[in-house]
Structure formats: C-alpha cells, structure tokens
Design a protein around this motif. Structure first.
Motif: not given
Length: 246
Positions: A32-46, A58-60, A68-74
């Motif tokens: 993966v080369t996009d940081f936001d895409e990587a965060l989305a994958a991280l929270v989903r896989i976890t 994830f708190t960024v 900002g943040g990333a969440a497995s559930d919006p």
C-alpha cells in the motif's frame, strides 16, 4: 478440562490468533502507498481478526498534531478523531506513551464527555495503544468491546504487539508514499526537459499512449541498453529527425 491445563490452552489460542493478525496485516499493507488506505485496512483487519473486539479505530497525528481518525464502523468515527477534544483514551495513550485500558466504561470516571458519547454508541470497553517509530508518535490504535469486562490481559498483549508491528508497517507506507511523490516530481521535470520531452512526444505519437507510459518506455529501453535515459532520448530524436532517403 481441568484448571491446570485450561489457561495454557487459552494462552496458546491467543498467541496463534495474534500471529495470524500480524501476518494478515503484513500481507494487507506490504504494497500500500496511500496512508489513509493503510489505516482503513488496519482497523478493518484488526476488527475482524481479534476475538472479543467489536470495533477498531485509529487516532491520527500528522507532524505531531491531531489530524483525524479511521474507524471500522463510521458511526464510531468521532471517538477516534482527536479534533473532537484532547480528553480521550487515545490521547491519554499518546501523551503518556503507554497503553490505556478501561474494561467497563460504566464504572469509568476518566474522559467524561468522551465516555458518554462512547456508551451512547454501545461501547463498553476500550484499549488504546500508542504507535511510534523512531521516537515519532504516529497515533494510537483503539480496540472497542460492546460488552463490559470483555477486554482482558490477552487483548492488552495483542494491542501491544499490534501497535509495534503496525507502527513499522505504517512508517513503511509513509516512506513509500514520499518516494512516489518525489518520483512524480522527477517525472514532471523530465517531461519538461528538452530532449527527453521531445522523445516522449515521439513515442506518444507512435503508440498513441499517454506521457507517463511513454516515459516508462524510455526508461525500459535505457535499462535494457544499459545507457543513460537522456542518451536514449537523444538517439530517438536524432533517428526521427534524420531525413529519409528517397
């Protein structure tokens, strides 16, 4: 099963689950080369891989500032976003550089505003673990449970290993994104270079392809011939400019 053997079995299952999580994270983020895409994958896989964890977030931090943040559930996105306020488990973990645990938010007295919002959303337990690489904090991974007293010692161990592994993977994603950005700037400069730009134009005309693809053709030729890119471009331009024999 007696009590003497039950705990080692539980620990073994937890260790295997954690190992599987780390393998899946590596496979999911390795290219993966996009940081936001990587965060989305991280929270989903976890979320999907850790038993007892209902949601993950994830708190960024970017350049050390809340971003900002990333969440497995919006629905839970605001719980991970540090811009909603500095009083949260994730921000505590980031400030203290250590894991934060609340097994039962119903009995919790810390983070009053955040806790009320979390409970309203059905969150009853949380673990937040900071992620840092080379003394730079990237943020915090947050594990949420929809029932009290569900997150225990094994989850704390998983969160610690996850934070360490994910920190390295996210740092690699960030570095790849930076290298691509630099390469893009270099490509743009090449396309505006006199002879290289002319050669790219020739290839675009001959092949009907975009400029980026034409530049890749030049690079492939330079690599195959083991000569500099500019020399390949000069040869091509000279060949095209050479008058044809009648």
């Amino acid at each position: 099963m007696n009590l003497d053997t039950q705990q080692p079995v539980v620990e073994t299952v937890g260790a295997l689950e954690t190992a599987a999580l780390l393998r899946e994270l590596t496979a999911g983020l390795i290219a993966v080369t996009d940081f936001d895409e990587a965060l989305a994958a991280l929270v989903r896989i976890t979320r999907d891989a850790v038993t007892g964890v209902t949601w993950s977030g994830f708190t960024v931090l970017r350049a050390g500032e809340p971003s900002g943040g990333a969440a497995s559930d919006p629905r839970l996105a605001d719980l991970d976003d540090p811009r909603r306020g500095p009083d949260s488990p994730a921000m505590d973990a980031i400030r203290r550089r250590e894991m934060v645990l609340s097994e039962n938010l119903g009995r919790e007295t810390r983070w009053p505003d955040w806790r009320l919002r979390a409970v309203d959303l059905g969150v009853h337990g949380v673990i937040s673990a900071p992620l840092d690489v080379d003394d730079h904090v990237l943020g915090a991974i947050n594990l949420y449970a929809d029932a009290p007293d569900r997150l225990g010692t094994q989850h704390q161990l998983t969160a610690m290993l996850l934070a360490e592994h994910a920190g390295l993977l996210l740092a690699a994603v960030r570095d790849r994104a930076h290298r691509l950005a630099v390469a893009g700037e270099w490509d743009a400069a090449l396309l505006h270079d006199g002879v290289v730009g002319q050669a790219v134009g020739v290839i675009m005309t001959q092949r009907g392809c975009p400029a980026e693809e034409a530049l890749d053709v030049l690079r492939t030729a330079a690599s195959s011939l083991d000569i500099p890119l500019r020399e390949v471009a000069e040869r091509l331009v000279r060949t095209v400019a050479r008058p044809r024999e009648s």
